[in-house]
Enzyme design. Structure first.
Site, mmCIF file in Angstrom:
data_model
loop_
_atom_site.group_PDB
_atom_site.id
_atom_site.type_symbol
_atom_site.label_atom_id
_atom_site.label_comp_id
_atom_site.label_asym_id
_atom_site.label_seq_id
_atom_site.Cartn_x
_atom_site.Cartn_y
_atom_site.Cartn_z
ATOM 1 N N GLN A 337 -8.391 -13.909 -16.320
ATOM 2 C CA GLN A 337 -8.187 -14.015 -17.773
ATOM 3 C C GLN A 337 -8.849 -15.278 -18.328
ATOM 4 O O GLN A 337 -9.518 -15.236 -19.366
ATOM 5 C CB GLN A 337 -6.665 -14.023 -18.058
ATOM 6 C CG GLN A 337 -6.307 -13.765 -19.492
ATOM 7 C CD GLN A 337 -6.694 -12.360 -19.946
ATOM 8 O OE1 GLN A 337 -6.808 -11.450 -19.143
ATOM 9 N NE2 GLN A 337 -6.930 -12.210 -21.230
ATOM 10 N N GLY A 340 -12.490 -14.923 -18.747
ATOM 11 C CA GLY A 340 -12.967 -13.935 -19.714
ATOM 12 C C GLY A 340 -13.832 -12.881 -19.014
ATOM 13 O O GLY A 340 -13.545 -12.493 -17.869
ATOM 14 N N GLU A 364 1.805 -5.091 5.901
ATOM 15 C CA GLU A 364 2.883 -5.726 6.689
ATOM 16 C C GLU A 364 4.223 -5.739 5.949
ATOM 17 O O GLU A 364 4.982 -6.707 6.023
ATOM 18 C CB GLU A 364 2.465 -7.122 7.129
ATOM 19 C CG GLU A 364 1.321 -7.037 8.126
ATOM 20 C CD GLU A 364 0.937 -8.348 8.713
ATOM 21 O OE1 GLU A 364 1.833 -9.092 9.131
ATOM 22 O OE2 GLU A 364 -0.271 -8.617 8.769
HETATM 23 C C1 LIG Z 1 -6.285 -3.380 4.068
HETATM 24 C C2 LIG Z 1 -5.120 -2.848 4.846
HETATM 25 C C3 LIG Z 1 -4.952 -3.205 6.171
HETATM 26 C C4 LIG Z 1 -3.894 -2.678 6.912
HETATM 27 N N1 LIG Z 1 -3.783 -3.008 8.240
HETATM 28 C C5 LIG Z 1 -2.856 -2.372 9.003
HETATM 29 C C6 LIG Z 1 -2.813 -2.566 10.414
HETATM 30 O O1 LIG Z 1 -3.582 -3.353 10.984
HETATM 31 N N2 LIG Z 1 -1.909 -1.860 11.136
HETATM 32 C C7 LIG Z 1 -1.034 -0.985 10.555
HETATM 33 O O2 LIG Z 1 -0.237 -0.390 11.267
HETATM 34 N N3 LIG Z 1 -1.039 -0.782 9.217
HETATM 35 C C8 LIG Z 1 -1.938 -1.450 8.435
HETATM 36 N N4 LIG Z 1 -1.964 -1.239 7.084
HETATM 37 C C9 LIG Z 1 -1.040 -0.286 6.482
HETATM 38 C C10 LIG Z 1 0.069 -0.919 5.655
HETATM 39 O O3 LIG Z 1 0.940 -1.666 6.460
HETATM 40 C C11 LIG Z 1 0.767 0.223 4.888
HETATM 41 O O4 LIG Z 1 -0.151 0.668 3.895
HETATM 42 C C12 LIG Z 1 2.076 -0.212 4.263
HETATM 43 O O5 LIG Z 1 3.033 -0.466 5.257
HETATM 44 C C13 LIG Z 1 2.651 0.837 3.307
HETATM 45 O O6 LIG Z 1 2.644 2.118 3.868
HETATM 46 P P1 LIG Z 1 1.989 3.351 3.074
HETATM 47 O O7 LIG Z 1 0.628 2.932 2.665
HETATM 48 O O8 LIG Z 1 2.115 4.573 3.890
HETATM 49 O O9 LIG Z 1 2.846 3.478 1.749
HETATM 50 P P2 LIG Z 1 4.268 4.232 1.569
HETATM 51 O O10 LIG Z 1 5.203 3.825 2.632
HETATM 52 O O11 LIG Z 1 4.002 5.666 1.329
HETATM 53 O O12 LIG Z 1 4.763 3.567 0.214
HETATM 54 C C14 LIG Z 1 4.266 3.944 -1.070
HETATM 55 C C15 LIG Z 1 5.114 3.237 -2.123
HETATM 56 O O13 LIG Z 1 6.463 3.684 -2.022
HETATM 57 C C16 LIG Z 1 7.334 2.580 -1.852
HETATM 58 N N5 LIG Z 1 8.454 2.965 -0.994
HETATM 59 C C17 LIG Z 1 8.434 3.589 0.198
HETATM 60 N N6 LIG Z 1 9.682 3.765 0.670
HETATM 61 C C18 LIG Z 1 10.518 3.228 -0.238
HETATM 62 C C19 LIG Z 1 11.935 3.050 -0.338
HETATM 63 N N7 LIG Z 1 12.758 3.471 0.638
HETATM 64 N N8 LIG Z 1 12.435 2.437 -1.426
HETATM 65 C C20 LIG Z 1 11.626 1.993 -2.405
HETATM 66 N N9 LIG Z 1 10.291 2.099 -2.384
HETATM 67 C C21 LIG Z 1 9.737 2.715 -1.305
HETATM 68 C C22 LIG Z 1 6.489 1.497 -1.209
HETATM 69 O O14 LIG Z 1 7.024 0.208 -1.397
HETATM 70 C C23 LIG Z 1 5.159 1.710 -1.936
HETATM 71 O O15 LIG Z 1 5.223 1.080 -3.179
HETATM 72 C C24 LIG Z 1 -2.988 -1.790 6.304
HETATM 73 C C25 LIG Z 1 -3.143 -1.446 4.952
HETATM 74 C C26 LIG Z 1 -4.189 -1.943 4.222
HETATM 75 C C27 LIG Z 1 -4.356 -1.537 2.787
#
Ligand SMILES: Cc1cc2nc3c(=O)[nH]c(=O)nc-3n(C[C@H](O)[C@H](O)[C@H](O)COP(=O)(O)OP(=O)(O)OC[C@H]3O[C@@H](n4cnc5c(N)ncnc54)[C@H](O)[C@@H]3O)c2cc1C
Length: 380
Positions: A337, A340, A364
């Protein structure tokens, strides 16, 4: 409680900052745009002793605390989050090995992570198992003197470049407790049946490797199980209680980078015949960012200090993780922000910081999961 850094810690911070400022800025834009990384830069960081400082000297590490690892991360992320992640996540999994690995496993892996000969990753997330890690379906089945592993993993950091991946698998499907069905395995990535496909198009930290992994009858010897059978969930939580501190450091480093860039910009840029820094609205943004950063840092220093004292507080770590991640997103947003239209262009560092920040609220443990941990600790 005294959080003043020791002379040794201040020296580490100075050396890490010097290395990052000297090596990252010229390459950050190229790595970000082309979604690539030069492993020679990681090797150089290993040679200079920045990688795996928390690893015990018996495995050639510096034997420092986890706080020192965090201090290096702050400096690296403050200069460029993508490169910082590419270098320092090369040990992502060593924390689990240090806690639960056998002596043979530690001797095999840890010295190579410190010397820059090998990279490790940890694969938990699956297409249908994200926040709910107990629903992981990748299986490991004992077959003679081997385990046969089958399944798919998503978003594995270092997936295409690691020598080993710690894979979180279902081993005890029949156990009535969903917290006692999983176990970790040390999987060499050169095994037949192991395939990793790089994910392109990430919003930020594009220098860091992220991959989908497929495991088709990947066989590892019995002694490649890490920790105890059925204890994987509890081991994973203990692992995250270390690595989430590292995310706090990434957040504080990123926010500091955003603050420094903003201060420089608003002092240089003039509008209405005066520097932007002369407007109170800008001054308040700087005051707020500096305060948020200080609060986040104090929170995670306390949490890291308690870990290094052997008095881990999991709710405090969860507080520090969600708070610092939200703080970093806010600081990066304010920095764009204040820049700009320039902040909207990827040539500007604040643009990379802005795109990198969001992942801190996701990986994580999403901020919602961290708040769940905190509220459970308070409400029971
Ligand atoms: C760049 C990057 C690197 C990564 N590296 C690794 C890695 O090295 N190893 C690995 O294992 N994973 C890795 N991940 C995965 C990451 O840990 C997951 O994306 C994360 O844990 C969320 O899981 P999901 O994406 O399936 O989202 P979901 O679990 O589907 O969640 C989607 C949304 O729903 C919300 N939600 C889910 N359950 C609930 C609940 N009970 N109450 C309220 N809200 C809820 C979540 O907070 C989120 O906002 C990586 C991800 C990225 C983007």
């Amino acid at each position: 409680m005294d959080f003043t850094l020791s002379k040794e810690q201040r020296d580490i911070v100075r050396a890490a900052r010097k290395f990052a400022i000297g090596e990252f800025p010229d390459r950050a834009l190229e790595f970000d745009r082309e979604e690539k990384f030069d492993l020679d830069l990681w090797r150089k960081a290993c040679e200079l002793g920045f990688v795996g400082v928390f690893i015990d000297p018996v495995y050639n590490g510096a034997g420092m605390g986890y706080l020192e690892h965090c201090l290096i991360s702050e400096e690296f992320w403050g200069v460029d989050p993508g490169i910082g992640q590419a270098i320092l996540s090369a040990t992502f999994g060593s924390e689990l090995l240090l806690l639960y690995g056998t002596e043979d496993q530690k001797q095999l892996v840890l010295p190579k992570l410190v010397s820059g000969e090998a990279i490790i990753g940890t694969a938990v997330t699956e297409p249908d198992a994200g926040s709910d890690v107990t629903s992981v379906r990748t299986t490991a089945v004992k077959d003679g003197d081997e385990w046969a592993i089958n399944g798919s993993k998503m978003f594995t950091t270092n997936g295409t470049i690691a020598t080993w991946i710690l894979v979180f698998c279902m081993t005890d499907q029949e156990n009535p407790s969903r917290h006692e069905r999983h176990s970790f395995f040390l999987v060499p990535t050169d095994r037949p049946g192991f395939k990793a496909k790089k994910i392109l198009g990430k919003t930020g930290i594009r220098a860091s490797d992220t991959a989908d992994i497929s495991l088709r009858n990947v066989r590892v010897p019995l002694d490649h199980m890490v920790g105890k059978q059925g204890e994987g969930f509890h081991e994973l939580m203990a692992f995250f209680n270390r690595t989430r501190l590292h995310i706090c450091a990434q957040a504080v480093g990123l926010a500091r980078g955003a603050l420094d860039e903003s201060i420089r910009h608003i002092k240089e840029r003039h509008q209405f015949g005066a520097p932007l820094a002369s407007f109170q609205v800008m001054q308040f943004k700087i005051a707020e960012m500096a305060t948020w950063i200080r609060a986040s840092r104090n929170l995670y220093y306390e949490a890291a200090w308690l870990v290094d004292q052997g008095r881990l507080d999991h709710a405090l770590i969860a507080m520090a993780k969600w708070f610092s991640a939200e703080m970093a997103v806010r600081c990066a947003d304010e920095a764009v922000q204040m820049h700009g239209g320039y902040g909207y262009i990827d040539e500007y560092k604040v643009n990379r910081l802005y795109r990198a920040a969001k992942v801190l609220e996701i990986y994580e443990g999403t901020k919602e999961m961290e708040k769940t941990i905190v509220s459970r600790a308070i409400l029971g």
